[in-house]
Design a protein around this motif. Structure first.
Motif, PDB file in Angstrom:
ATOM      1  N   GLY A  36       0.849  -1.191   0.000  1.00 54.56           N
ATOM      2  CA  GLY A  36       0.000   0.000   0.000  1.00 54.56           C
ATOM      3  C   GLY A  36       0.876   1.230   0.000  1.00 54.56           C
ATOM      4  N   ILE A  37       0.549   2.209  -0.845  1.00 53.51           N
ATOM      5  CA  ILE A  37       1.382   3.410  -0.932  1.00 53.51           C
ATOM      6  C   ILE A  37       0.555   4.558  -1.485  1.00 53.51           C
ATOM      7  N   PRO A  39       1.768   0.005  -6.477  1.00 59.49           N
ATOM      8  CA  PRO A  39       0.351   0.394  -6.538  1.00 59.49           C
ATOM      9  C   PRO A  39       0.067   1.756  -5.904  1.00 59.49           C
ATOM     10  N   LYS A  40       0.643   2.801  -6.443  1.00 54.52           N
ATOM     11  CA  LYS A  40       0.512   4.130  -5.858  1.00 54.52           C
ATOM     12  C   LYS A  40      -0.885   4.710  -6.072  1.00 54.52           C
ATOM     13  N   GLU A  41      -1.375   5.380  -5.024  1.00 59.59           N
ATOM     14  CA  GLU A  41      -2.624   6.123  -5.071  1.00 59.59           C
ATOM     15  C   GLU A  41      -2.346   7.546  -4.614  1.00 59.59           C
ATOM     16  N   GLY A  60      -6.382   2.944   5.027  1.00 63.75           N
ATOM     17  CA  GLY A  60      -4.974   3.264   4.903  1.00 63.75           C
ATOM     18  C   GLY A  60      -4.083   2.062   4.731  1.00 63.75           C
ATOM     19  N   PRO A  61      -2.800   2.224   5.083  1.00 62.84           N
ATOM     20  CA  PRO A  61      -1.833   1.151   4.843  1.00 62.84           C
ATOM     21  C   PRO A  61      -1.976  -0.039   5.769  1.00 62.84           C
ATOM     22  N   GLY A  62      -2.946  -0.032   6.628  1.00 63.75           N
ATOM     23  CA  GLY A  62      -3.181  -1.199   7.469  1.00 63.75           C
ATOM     24  C   GLY A  62      -2.401  -1.131   8.749  1.00 63.75           C
ATOM     25  N   GLY A  63      -3.082  -1.044   9.859  1.00 63.65           N
ATOM     26  CA  GLY A  63      -2.408  -0.862  11.129  1.00 63.65           C
ATOM     27  C   GLY A  63      -2.129  -2.159  11.839  1.00 63.65           C
ATOM     28  N   PRO A  64      -0.889  -2.372  12.275  1.00 64.13           N
ATOM     29  CA  PRO A  64      -0.620  -3.489  13.166  1.00 64.13           C
ATOM     30  C   PRO A  64      -1.445  -3.348  14.450  1.00 64.13           C
TER      31      PRO A  64
END
Length: 208
Positions: free
Chosen positions: A81-82, A100-102, A179-183
């Motif tokens: 994710g970016i 995979p830029k957004e 978003g980029p996914g949170g731990p």
């Protein structure tokens, strides 16, 4: 949309955190022929902000999530994710390397004490973070690693080389659902400020 040819020379600062997460949390599709590197059922994930503001081919900001993977016994990173605030960076990253830029809207302040927030174009929070450098003493640390992505349905491997100065930092993150996914925990295992960075992403053109 035009963009620079590879390799891209980029200059600026990076704020990097490293997490360990359960293998089951790595849900994004990975490129063919690679699999996550795991230890005791946990994978290694990196989240990072980049502020490219020097004399590189482009100036922009980005935030990303990457997973440590391997192809056979060779370790690599896969960006899952970016988000960037540059149309040229988005177009070039996708076309050249399958990254995979957004697009996103960024609010970034500070240097040693750094605060950043990224929102999607519709306004939803992607993620936010605060970093604080723990010392003024830095160490020159060169870094080189391959990035594995899916491009045109196939595995595409790109070299990354970077020179800069690293300092330990303390960081806290907030992750939005998109978003980029949170731990699972708010504070990472390790965080670093990587400054005066000079990065070369991609391959030099082939010379006959």
């Amino acid at each position: 949309m035009t963009y620079p040819p590879e390799p891209w020379h980029l200059e600026g600062r990076l704020y990097v955190s490293v997490w360990t997460v359960p293998r089951s949390d790595v849900t994004a599709p990975l490129p063919p022929e690679v699999r996550p590197v795991t230890l005791l059922g946990r994978a290694l994930v990196g989240t990072a902000w980049a502020v490219y503001e020097g004399d590189g081919v482009l100036r922009y900001r980005e935030v990303l999530r990457a997973v440590l993977v391997r192809r056979r016994f060779r370790p690599m990173a896969t960006i899952t994710g970016i988000w960037v605030d540059s149309e040229a960076s988005r177009a070039g990253g996708r076309a050249l390397w399958g990254v995979p830029k957004e697009l996103a809207v960024f609010t970034v302040t500070g240097h040693d004490t750094f605060s950043a927030r990224a929102r999607a174009e519709h306004g939803h929070l992607l993620c936010a973070a605060r970093f604080r450098a723990l010392t003024r003493v830095s160490l020159r640390v060169p870094v080189a690693f391959p990035v594995a992505q899916t491009r045109a349905g196939r595995l595409h491997i790109s070299p990354v080389r970077c020179r800069g100065r690293a300092r330990p930092a303390r960081a806290s993150w907030e992750f939005g659902e998109a978003g980029p996914g949170g731990p699972g925990r708010r504070r990472p295992l390790l965080s670093v400020l990587y400054e005066d960075a000079r990065m070369l992403f991609g391959r030099a053109p082939h010379r006959p």
